[in-house]
Scaffold this motif. Sequence first.
Motif, PDB file in Angstrom:
ATOM      1  N   ALA A 126       9.358 -41.237  71.159  1.00  0.00           N
ATOM      2  CA  ALA A 126      10.343 -41.142  70.071  1.00  0.00           C
ATOM      3  C   ALA A 126      11.577 -41.975  70.394  1.00  0.00           C
ATOM      4  N   THR A 133       9.262 -39.568  60.194  1.00  0.00           N
ATOM      5  CA  THR A 133       8.120 -40.013  60.987  1.00  0.00           C
ATOM      6  C   THR A 133       6.815 -39.641  60.290  1.00  0.00           C
ATOM      7  N   ASP A 135       3.454 -37.903  61.276  1.00  0.00           N
ATOM      8  CA  ASP A 135       2.755 -37.111  62.296  1.00  0.00           C
ATOM      9  C   ASP A 135       1.257 -37.146  62.003  1.00  0.00           C
ATOM     10  N   TYR A 300       4.516 -42.058  67.742  1.00  0.00           N
ATOM     11  CA  TYR A 300       5.701 -41.854  66.915  1.00  0.00           C
ATOM     12  C   TYR A 300       5.892 -43.058  65.999  1.00  0.00           C
ATOM     13  N   GLU A 302       7.886 -44.378  63.202  1.00  0.00           N
ATOM     14  CA  GLU A 302       9.204 -44.055  62.661  1.00  0.00           C
ATOM     15  C   GLU A 302       9.581 -45.038  61.554  1.00  0.00           C
TER      16      GLU A 302
END
Length: 348
Positions: A126, A133, A135, A300, A302
């Motif tokens: 992260a 984000t 998941d 992650y 983002e």
Amino acid sequence: MPAADAAEVTVRTLQANDAARWDAYVQAHPDASFFHRVGWKRVIEDAFGHRSHFLLAERGGELAGVLPLVEIDSRLFGHSLGSLPFCAYGGILADHDAAWRALDEAAQALAKRLGVGALEYRNQSAQHVHWPTKDLYVTFKKAIEPEIEANMTAIPRKQRAMVRKGIKAGLVSEIDTDTARFFKAYSASVHRLGTPVFSRKYFRLLKSEFGDDCEVLTVTLDGQVISSVMSFYFRDEVLPYYGGGVEAARAVAGNDFMYWEVMRRACERGLKVFDFGRSKRGTGSFDFKKNWGFEPTPLYYEYFLVGDKSVPEINPLNPKYRLFIQAWKKMPLALANVIGPHIVKNLG
């Protein structure tokens, strides 16, 4: 304070004569991956026609960070900027906070200037805890034991039986110098899943650009192609990235044998890490890798939202693509191989 430390960090776009410096930096950086290599710029530009924005940070004349970015502008799937489309990992590599911030700010400014929907980083840890984000993706990595038999023993019993089934069937693995047999197996496999295939050109470019660091292993039975996998090599890791088999592969455990052969050969070469790559949670690929004794590690992904109001959901698990997937499975393979590359190039 040393002069280099006091100097201001500057960010600029990669130039042709920067390529060797870029790759040397990536090779030495502890957080780097195969997907940070500069060769992806040519591959993605030439295979898909997308515009790249490879950024490098310098301080005191020294390279201090890199960020490979590619822009995808599609009427059907939207306008995005990411590090790095078609790759499992990406994001910023930097020597220090100042270079990291400079690259991050430059990327966000570029995303705004281009008017994209979102800027995406594909991180293994992260970086922006306040950004939205996705998941969805995990990665599977495991140490390669120094002895071949120890690697076989480490595979859980049921999965080990599948590998031995392939061995008993008389399967043979061979290293190919081109991608022709690989494409035959891979295209058949993704078609059964209802997924558009990449172009033949894309795989040829990968092999051409990365040479021995991009290896094709093909499994045969009585001279007939059963399965094939394209693996990437980076430092002491092997990443079997694109793989699949023809319909006959299932009966003889072709894919199971194929991945074992990649592992066995990597062990013989003295490599240390088997990177089984990313998978989406709740998929057959996820279950298959867990069956090998690999534990998932979250990725992650983002997003810095510019024009979009929410995180893009362009993946086969999105319910709105369900009918498309079912229809694609019914399309003749030859036709799917013609149409597919025009669609998948914009999926990233």
